[in-house]
Design a protein around this motif. Structure first.
Motif, PDB file in Angstrom:
ATOM      1  N   SER A  22      -5.809  22.423  21.348  1.00 40.35           N
ATOM      2  CA  SER A  22      -4.753  22.630  20.357  1.00 40.35           C
ATOM      3  C   SER A  22      -4.279  24.079  20.354  1.00 40.35           C
ATOM      4  CB  SER A  22      -5.263  22.235  18.973  1.00 40.35           C
ATOM      5  OG  SER A  22      -4.325  22.530  17.985  1.00 40.35           O
ATOM      6  N   ARG A  46      -2.118  24.835  23.379  1.00 38.74           N
ATOM      7  CA  ARG A  46      -0.755  24.319  23.186  1.00 38.74           C
ATOM      8  C   ARG A  46       0.060  25.247  22.289  1.00 38.74           C
ATOM      9  NH1 ARG A  46      -2.911  18.364  22.504  1.00 38.74           N
ATOM     10  NH2 ARG A  46      -2.866  17.742  24.682  1.00 38.74           N
ATOM     11  N   GLU A  80       0.921  28.360  24.269  1.00 41.54           N
ATOM     12  CA  GLU A  80       1.912  28.090  25.302  1.00 41.54           C
ATOM     13  C   GLU A  80       3.315  27.902  24.721  1.00 41.54           C
ATOM     14  OE1 GLU A  80      -0.750  26.064  28.833  1.00 41.54           O
ATOM     15  OE2 GLU A  80       0.246  24.737  27.407  1.00 41.54           O
ATOM     16  N   SER A  81       3.381  27.468  23.478  1.00 43.02           N
ATOM     17  CA  SER A  81       4.697  27.269  22.865  1.00 43.02           C
ATOM     18  C   SER A  81       5.409  28.593  22.643  1.00 43.02           C
ATOM     19  CB  SER A  81       4.568  26.528  21.530  1.00 43.02           C
ATOM     20  OG  SER A  81       4.117  27.399  20.502  1.00 43.02           O
TER      21      SER A  81
END
Length: 74
Positions: free
Chosen positions: A23, A26, A29-30
């Protein structure tokens, strides 16, 4: 501010630590988190990754010890 869990990674099982780490990756990376949140997430991710490594290393050691008597007998 991103909501970062406060559970001590050292008390977490492998699956919980891995899932939280996924999580966090992610989120990082956003690229949407502010700098301070990004740093906090990175630090949390490092702690979770270390916990996962420890659990996996311990499991590998246990398997090697369990296999050692069988290897010695051959």
């Amino acid at each position: 501010m991103t909501d970062i869990p406060t559970t001590d990674p050292q008390t977490m099982g492998y699956e919980a630590a891995r899932d939280e780490l996924v999580s966090i990756v992610r989120q990082l990376e956003s690229g949407q988190a502010p700098l301070e949140d990004t740093i906090a997430l990175w630090e949390r991710g490092e702690a979770l990754a270390a916990r996962c490594r420890t659990i996996l290393n311990d499991a590998q050691s246990r398997l090697e010890k369990a296999a050692a008597p069988a290897n010695d007998a051959g």
